[in-house]
Design an enzyme around this catalytic site. Structure first.
Site, PDB file in Angstrom:
ATOM      1  N   LYS A   1       0.892  -1.176   0.000  1.00  0.00           N
ATOM      2  CA  LYS A   1       0.000   0.000   0.000  1.00  0.00           C
ATOM      3  C   LYS A   1       0.919   1.212   0.000  1.00  0.00           C
ATOM      4  CE  LYS A   1      -2.168   3.078   1.678  1.00  0.00           C
ATOM      5  NZ  LYS A   1      -2.020   4.448   1.128  1.00  0.00           N
TER       6      LYS A   1
ATOM      7  N   GLU B   1       9.343   1.566  11.064  1.00  0.00           N
ATOM      8  CA  GLU B   1      10.371   2.600  10.886  1.00  0.00           C
ATOM      9  C   GLU B   1       9.643   3.931  10.966  1.00  0.00           C
ATOM     10  OE1 GLU B   1      12.129   5.275   9.897  1.00  0.00           O
ATOM     11  OE2 GLU B   1      12.712   4.641   7.867  1.00  0.00           O
TER      12      GLU B   1
ATOM     13  N   CYS C   1      13.524  10.407   6.831  1.00  0.00           N
ATOM     14  CA  CYS C   1      13.424   9.962   8.230  1.00  0.00           C
ATOM     15  C   CYS C   1      14.753  10.118   8.943  1.00  0.00           C
ATOM     16  CB  CYS C   1      12.930   8.529   8.293  1.00  0.00           C
ATOM     17  SG  CYS C   1      13.786   7.446   7.175  1.00  0.00           S
TER      18      CYS C   1
ATOM     19  N   GLU D   1       9.461  15.659  14.772  1.00  0.00           N
ATOM     20  CA  GLU D   1       9.949  15.505  13.407  1.00  0.00           C
ATOM     21  C   GLU D   1       9.231  16.529  12.519  1.00  0.00           C
ATOM     22  OE1 GLU D   1       9.022  11.739  11.391  1.00  0.00           O
ATOM     23  OE2 GLU D   1      11.137  11.633  10.863  1.00  0.00           O
TER      24      GLU D   1
HETATM   25  P1  NAP Z   1       1.533   8.429   7.599  1.00  0.00           P
HETATM   26  O1  NAP Z   1       0.109   8.818   7.672  1.00  0.00           O
HETATM   27  O2  NAP Z   1       2.099   7.647   8.725  1.00  0.00           O
HETATM   28  O3  NAP Z   1       1.697   7.611   6.232  1.00  0.00           O
HETATM   29  C1  NAP Z   1       2.557   6.511   6.032  1.00  0.00           C
HETATM   30  C2  NAP Z   1       1.823   5.397   5.295  1.00  0.00           C
HETATM   31  O4  NAP Z   1       0.789   4.854   6.124  1.00  0.00           O
HETATM   32  C3  NAP Z   1       1.111   5.857   4.021  1.00  0.00           C
HETATM   33  O5  NAP Z   1       1.144   4.827   3.061  1.00  0.00           O
HETATM   34  C4  NAP Z   1      -0.305   6.084   4.506  1.00  0.00           C
HETATM   35  O6  NAP Z   1      -1.243   6.069   3.470  1.00  0.00           O
HETATM   36  C5  NAP Z   1      -0.475   4.907   5.437  1.00  0.00           C
HETATM   37  N1  NAP Z   1      -1.545   5.062   6.432  1.00  0.00           N
HETATM   38  C6  NAP Z   1      -2.137   6.202   6.889  1.00  0.00           C
HETATM   39  N2  NAP Z   1      -3.089   5.919   7.791  1.00  0.00           N
HETATM   40  C7  NAP Z   1      -3.107   4.575   7.924  1.00  0.00           C
HETATM   41  C8  NAP Z   1      -3.868   3.664   8.716  1.00  0.00           C
HETATM   42  N3  NAP Z   1      -4.831   4.088   9.560  1.00  0.00           N
HETATM   43  N4  NAP Z   1      -3.604   2.345   8.627  1.00  0.00           N
HETATM   44  C9  NAP Z   1      -2.650   1.893   7.795  1.00  0.00           C
HETATM   45  N5  NAP Z   1      -1.917   2.695   6.993  1.00  0.00           N
HETATM   46  C10 NAP Z   1      -2.133   4.017   7.060  1.00  0.00           C
HETATM   47  O7  NAP Z   1       2.416   9.684   7.351  1.00  0.00           O
HETATM   48  P2  NAP Z   1       1.961  11.066   6.665  1.00  0.00           P
HETATM   49  O8  NAP Z   1       0.649  11.542   7.192  1.00  0.00           O
HETATM   50  O9  NAP Z   1       2.048  10.885   5.210  1.00  0.00           O
HETATM   51  O10 NAP Z   1       3.075  12.035   7.190  1.00  0.00           O
HETATM   52  C11 NAP Z   1       2.956  12.618   8.481  1.00  0.00           C
HETATM   53  C12 NAP Z   1       4.287  12.699   9.160  1.00  0.00           C
HETATM   54  O11 NAP Z   1       4.847  11.383   9.284  1.00  0.00           O
HETATM   55  C13 NAP Z   1       5.365  13.455   8.415  1.00  0.00           C
HETATM   56  O12 NAP Z   1       5.274  14.810   8.582  1.00  0.00           O
HETATM   57  C14 NAP Z   1       6.612  12.875   9.013  1.00  0.00           C
HETATM   58  O13 NAP Z   1       6.930  13.490  10.230  1.00  0.00           O
HETATM   59  C15 NAP Z   1       6.232  11.449   9.239  1.00  0.00           C
HETATM   60  N6  NAP Z   1       6.728  10.583   8.155  1.00  0.00           N
HETATM   61  C16 NAP Z   1       7.803   9.829   8.400  1.00  0.00           C
HETATM   62  C17 NAP Z   1       8.309   9.029   7.398  1.00  0.00           C
HETATM   63  C18 NAP Z   1       9.492   8.173   7.624  1.00  0.00           C
HETATM   64  O14 NAP Z   1      10.178   7.840   6.677  1.00  0.00           O
HETATM   65  N7  NAP Z   1       9.762   7.763   8.815  1.00  0.00           N
HETATM   66  C19 NAP Z   1       7.715   9.008   6.148  1.00  0.00           C
HETATM   67  C20 NAP Z   1       6.583   9.793   5.924  1.00  0.00           C
HETATM   68  C21 NAP Z   1       6.103  10.560   6.942  1.00  0.00           C
HETATM   69  P3  NAP Z   1      -1.776   7.485   2.900  1.00  0.00           P
HETATM   70  O15 NAP Z   1      -0.592   8.355   2.687  1.00  0.00           O
HETATM   71  O16 NAP Z   1      -2.443   7.100   1.653  1.00  0.00           O
HETATM   72  O17 NAP Z   1      -2.693   8.037   3.958  1.00  0.00           O
END
Ligand code: NAP
Ligand code: MG
Length: 477
Positions: A171, A246, A280, A379
């Site tokens: 996904k 992660e 990250c 972050e």
């Molecule tokens: P996120 O919501 O955690 O998204 C990561 C993945 O999880 C995406 O594929 C997302 O899909 C999916 N996801 C979201 N809600 C879910 C749920 N309830 N159950 C299962 N999967 C789900 O992150 P984000 O909102 O895009 O970003 C928010 C913050 O997260 C960023 O500002 C950053 O601080 C952090 N982040 C960290 C990393 C890292 O590499 N560690 C990467 C991205 C973001 P959708 O995007 O389609 O909702």
């Protein structure tokens, strides 16, 4: 319109619903992706389970490895097309997108050549017994990946799983699906059997949640935010399956007065502005010995004021961030810094004339940030570096360990004893000495401690994460 990829076919969502794909450059729609939901996840998990007992499951380790190596070659053969797609979808400068595609190919090459080199053991035991420890795939593995490095994260997550003979359901993040879909098509073209690789696009709370809760999966790898990581771990617990999380970091550079500043300063700058800070492992905190604080800040200010932001094809230091929410997030933290009267030491330059609906943010160097300030604890996921100073080695270690995260760190000193003491005292999954490689090194085991998560990706250890041993104890007299 882009299609998702289930059971070897490019398909729409069962419901026919779609999501708009917006360009980070100007916020305008340029494509659509299927809005997959539980019904689509069900199909993908069934396809993966079927693959395990049909063509894919029957391949030898050598044959699986050859397919992965071929996929790596195919990625390189389509390098520019993939880099353009990645840059268009995420807003990355072309140079970054090109590097990401090269690294993606490297994941397939590395794990492809590793698939027949990880094996079980024969153990000494009682007389009359032979004990074999087999190493087996887990089954169907689920991979929820983020938008910051869609191509790299796809490779990092699925290449070891496929090398070990698992069938995968991915996904991708709704903001960055196009490259993962294209890779699945290329995998079909090089001969991956149907069902081995499935990509379901859609929203996190719909397709993502349905995948993580699915009783037909045997493992989940998740990269993303802490909040969602907790939900994924809870879902994994309900099905009693393993998950690798992660969840990002707040990685520090610990800089001592004796370090080679001319080497350190450009690497520190690069470590936070690369991918517009959406990494990250971004080196987002700078912890500097007080005696050299003015000197390093002067040098960094010079670098930061030259950082340029533009569109992917302008190919400057930074592109736009991925979406409006991310732009607002970075702006929010900069306002928090302003409210607390934190020094803005230097800022980069957003090129003139960019579309105002695009997601551009200003790279910023903050000085004397208190350790408990939000800009030092959370972050930001943008090009914002928070600097602070210390007197003693013990204070430096306390500051480095002074957040909930523990993903990566760097220690800058020429003193050998201090290199060892400090790197051993820092709580992190990776520590660089006199270097920093955000995201670098397919060969290097990687992952977090503390709230950065658990489990390891990259290197040979990743092959162990996506497999299990079975001990066969045979009495034969
Ligand atoms: P996120 O919501 O955690 O998204 C990561 C993945 O999880 C995406 O594929 C997302 O899909 C999916 N996801 C979201 N809600 C879910 C749920 N309830 N159950 C299962 N999967 C789900 O992150 P984000 O909102 O895009 O970003 C928010 C913050 O997260 C960023 O500002 C950053 O601080 C952090 N982040 C960290 C990393 C890292 O590499 N560690 C990467 C991205 C973001 P959708 O995007 O389609 O909702
Ligand atoms: Mg996108």
């Amino acid at each position: 319109m882009a299609k998702m990829f289930i059971n070897g076919q490019s398909v729409s969502a069962q419901s026919g619903k779609v999501l708009d794909v917006l360009s980070p450059v100007d916020g305008k729609k340029f494509d659509e992706i299927p809005r997959g939901e539980k019904a689509d996840i069900d199909l993908a998990v069934t396809a993966a389970n079927n693959a395990l007992v049909s063509a894919w499951g029957k391949l030898t380790a050598l044959e699986r490895g050859r397919l992965l190596v071929k996929l790596g070659e195919k990625v390189l053969a389509n390098h520019e097309e993939l880099a353009l797609l990645e840059a268009r979808d995420t807003g990355k400068p072309m140079t970054t997108a090109r590097t990401d595609i090269t690294v993606l190919a490297r994941y397939f090459e590395f794990y492809g050549s590793g698939s027949d080199k990880i094996h079980g053991m024969v153990l000494p035991f009682l007389n009359g017994y032979t004990v074999n420890v087999l190493r087996e795939p887990l089954g169907v593995t689920a991979h929820i990946i983020p938008w910051n490095y869609p191509a790299q994260m796809l490779g990092r997550s699925i290449a070891p799983a496929l090398a070990m003979g698992n069938a995968v359901v991915v996904k991708p993040a709704e903001d960055a699906c196009l490259t993962p879909i294209r890779i699945a098509e290329l995998a079909r073209d090089v001969g991956f059997p149907e069902g081995a690789i499935n990509i379901v696009t859609g929203l996190g709370e719909e397709a993502g949640a349905a995948l993580s809760e699915h009783p037909g999966i045997n493992f989940i790898s998740f990269t993303g935010s802490n909040e969602v990581g907790v939900l994924v771990q809870r879902a994994a617990a309900k099905n009693v399956i393993k998950c690798v999380l992660e969840l990002g970091g707040k990685s520090p550079h610990v800089v001592f007065g004796d370090c080679d500043l001319d080497r350190a300063v450009p690497i520190i700058t690069r470590g936070i502005i690369a991918n517009t800070g959406q990494t990250c492992t971004a080196g987002s905190r700078l912890i500097v010995e007080r005696s050299i604080y003015p000197q390093i800040m002067e040098k960094l200010a010079k670098q930061f004021s030259q950082v340029k932001v533009g569109t992917p094809d302008m190919d400057l230091d930074c592109g736009p961030v991925v979406n409006l929410a991310q732009r607002e997030r970075v702006e929010f933290f900069l306002k928090e810094a302003q409210k607390s009267n934190i020094d803005v030491v230097a800022q980069g330059v957003i090129s003139p004339g960019l579309p105002k609906e695009g997601y551009y943010v200003t790279p910023t160097l903050l000085g004397n940030v208190p350790i408990n300030h939000r800009c030092n604890q959370e972050e930001i996921f943008g090009p914002v570096l928070a600097a602070m100073s210390f007197e003693t080695e013990a204070e430096a270690i306390a500051l480095a360990n002074g957040t909930d995260y523990g993903l990566m760190a760097a220690v800058w000193t020429e003193n050998g004893g201090r290199q060892q003491r400090v790197s051993k005292s820092i709580k992190a999954g990776q520590v660089y000495i006199n270097s920093f490689g955000a995201g670098g090194g397919v060969e290097l085991p990687f992952g977090g401690v503390k709230k950065s998560g658990h489990g390891r990706e990259k290197g040979f250890l990743a092959l162990e994460e996506v497999s299990a041993t079975k001990t066969v104890i045979n009495y034969h007299g």
